[in-house]
Write a protein that holds these residues in place. Structure first.
Motif, PDB file in Angstrom:
ATOM      1  N   SER A 189      -3.052  15.197 -39.864  1.00 61.91           N
ATOM      2  CA  SER A 189      -2.220  14.872 -38.700  1.00 61.91           C
ATOM      3  C   SER A 189      -0.733  15.062 -38.988  1.00 61.91           C
TER       4      SER A 189
ATOM      5  N   ASN B 163       0.656  17.601 -39.820  1.00 62.00           N
ATOM      6  CA  ASN B 163       1.079  18.895 -39.278  1.00 62.00           C
ATOM      7  C   ASN B 163       1.599  18.777 -37.841  1.00 62.00           C
ATOM      8  N   GLN B 164       1.263  17.658 -37.183  1.00 59.38           N
ATOM      9  CA  GLN B 164       1.758  17.426 -35.824  1.00 59.38           C
ATOM     10  C   GLN B 164       2.778  16.291 -35.780  1.00 59.38           C
ATOM     11  N   ARG B 165       3.186  15.812 -36.944  1.00 60.49           N
ATOM     12  CA  ARG B 165       4.137  14.705 -36.998  1.00 60.49           C
ATOM     13  C   ARG B 165       5.441  15.075 -36.292  1.00 60.49           C
ATOM     14  N   TYR B 166       5.973  14.151 -35.505  1.00 54.28           N
ATOM     15  CA  TYR B 166       7.213  14.421 -34.779  1.00 54.28           C
ATOM     16  C   TYR B 166       8.386  14.565 -35.755  1.00 54.28           C
TER      17      TYR B 166
ATOM     18  N   ALA C 233       7.464  18.429 -34.433  1.00 61.23           N
ATOM     19  CA  ALA C 233       6.533  19.421 -34.971  1.00 61.23           C
ATOM     20  C   ALA C 233       7.270  20.631 -35.525  1.00 61.23           C
TER      21      ALA C 233
ATOM     22  N   SER D 270       8.467  20.831 -40.551  1.00 58.73           N
ATOM     23  CA  SER D 270       7.123  21.107 -41.044  1.00 58.73           C
ATOM     24  C   SER D 270       6.756  20.055 -42.086  1.00 58.73           C
TER      25      SER D 270
END
Length: 495
Positions: free
Chosen positions: A406, A408-411, A413, A422
């Motif tokens: 998850s 990889n979608q952490r704010y 993105a 990233s």
């Protein structure tokens, strides 16, 4: 305030003397004004890469106070603020034909965390001085709260030593920010040389709607005191998708850094059709809100960074040529859109500034070895080249992605410069830019131990305009662009 409060000839404020938003233009007495200039970053809001320390401003100040003691600490920073921007700077800036300077400020100048809501009058001493000096040379100023209580974003430039923007989670931080702006609005409400107020720099609201709500609130608070000045409103990643109808007399301000202007560029800029289109598309995306609502465009920040002979890059001069080409392309895009802009940054230690403290100044000579060390460790995020640390961190990045996908979608993105949003960017922020950097700031402070007041004066004086080196080609490009606007304005007037 000083002697240059208003362009009116009488003592009464003339509303016509204030810049105003009129449709898609910024105007003065009905005539279009395009604001072109820079920002005095690193001055009333210090940033690590600009003056070479590591960590965050409040950590730097605490470390130096421990080493110097209260009296010499106060002396050094008073001299630093005095020398960093003075009349010689304003005179030089005006000679380039530029007409506006954004002034980033840190809330710590106005209140203390242990004494909140008590406005420090001495905090306006140097801000007033620079606003008045700029007015003397026909230069507008925009006051920018770059660091707000609680941290309106999660990076070093808001003096936030965490990776969380607590500003949005605690109403008290927002209340204190409103009070600060009420004080500033009350103080500058009659000053026609202040173009306007930039309430928050790059606010990173994960839910995105809270920043919209805060802008509604701050607009009402400021307008209750000052209904004349323009508001310049930032968002993060130029995402205005959650904003509704523009607030009155407001300019919405995207930032427009190009990947091709940084050490981590995917390739050198050579002016191919594809590369040109990438920049045009980026500008189009970032200004979509303004075009939909037919409002003015002000690019609040943009600009390349530059290499030097000590970076270990054999073709460093050629690399810089490509970055100047990127700058010329962006200025051409802005010119066609009749967009106002503020390049980042006016003065530093040789990384990005229009002028910079030279290698033979006392400050740079004293700290040179530490500058090189922190560069190799990529301790400071901005424009960092991670070639020395890449292989060390790569296995940890893979480990994080595998075990906590998850992330990889952490704010926020993926996207932006230097892969800053990233997995690599999140890891670097925590380990390099926070943990490592705050330890290195102690090492930075040790260089100042046992310095006399005369020594400290010489160190601060390294940033005096007369001791700075001009980045000649950059300034020639900016001067040429200011001339381009003058010619267009003359042509319009003749019609």
């Amino acid at each position: 305030m000083g002697a240059f409060q208003s362009k009116s000839s009488d003592n009464e404020m003339n509303k016509k003397d204030f810049l105003k938003v009129d449709g898609d233009k910024i105007t003065l007495r009905g005539e279009e004004v395009i604001l072109k200039g820079t920002a005095i970053g690193g001055w009333m809001n210090m940033e690590n890469f600009i003056t070479g320390y590591t960590g965050h401003e409040h950590q730097l100040r605490e470390a130096l106070k421990d080493v110097l003691g209260e009296e010499k600490y106060e002396y050094f920073f008073e001299k630093f603020l005095e020398y960093f921007f003075g009349e010689d700077d304003a005179k030089f800036f005006a000679s380039l034909g530029l007409n506006c300077i954004r002034i980033p400020v840190n809330y710590h100048h106005f209140e203390d965390d242990m004494n909140p809501r008590v406005f420090k009058k001495e905090g306006l001493k140097h801000l007033d001085r620079v606003v008045d000096i700029c007015a003397k040379y026909g230069i507008y100023t925009i006051i920018d709260l770059h660091a707000a209580p609680g941290g309106q974003n999660f990076d070093w430039h808001s003096d936030n030593a965490t990776h969380k923007a607590s500003f949005y989670d605690h109403k008290d931080f927002q209340d204190r920010t409103v009070i600060i702006w009420e004080h500033l609005a009350r103080h500058y409400k009659d000053n026609t040389w202040v173009a306007g107020y930039n309430p928050l720099n790059e606010p990173t609201d994960e839910k995105q709607i809270r920043i919209v709500q805060f802008y509604d609130r701050i607009e009402k608070a400021i307008r209750a005191i000052d209904d004349n000045h323009i508001l310049f409103l930032d968002t993060f990643s130029a995402d205005f998708s959650h904003f509704g109808k523009p607030l009155p007399n407001s300019v919405y301000a995207p930032h427009d850094y190009s990947n091709y202007g940084f050490p981590s560029t995917p390739e050198l800029y050579t002016g191919t059709k594809e590369q040109i289109q990438i920049h045009k598309d980026a500008f189009k995306r970032k200004t979509e809100y303004m075009r939909i609502h037919k409002s003015p465009i002000w690019i609040g920040e943009f600009g390349p960074v530059y290499q030097n002979a000590h970076d270990g890059i054999p073709n460093w001069e050629k690399v810089n040529d490509t970055r100047f080409d990127v700058l010329n392309l962006q200025l051409d895009i802005y010119d066609k859109a009749r967009a106002s802009w503020s390049i980042w940054v006016y003065k530093d230690i040789g990384f990005q500034g229009m002028v910079y403290a030279g290698e033979e100044t006392a400050y740079v000579k004293l700290l040179w070895n530490l500058f090189q060390k922190s560069k190799k460790l990529a301790a400071n995020k901005w424009g960092a080249d991670d070639k020395y640390t890449k292989e060390l961190f790569k296995p940890i990045e893979e480990w994080l992605s595998t075990n906590a996908p998850s992330i990889n979608q952490r704010y926020p993105a993926k996207g932006g410069v230097n892969d800053s949003w990233s997995v690599k960017g999140h890891l670097s922020r925590l380990i390099k830019n926070i943990l490592l950097s705050e330890e290195l700031v102690k090492e930075f402070a040790e260089y100042f131990r046992n310095k006399s007041k005369d020594d400290l004066n010489e160190l601060a004086k390294s940033f005096h305009f007369k001791n700075c080196t001009q980045r000649t080609r950059l300034n020639e490009i900016l001067k040429a662009d200011s001339k381009r606007s003058e010619k267009k304005s003359e042509a319009i007037s003749e019609k």
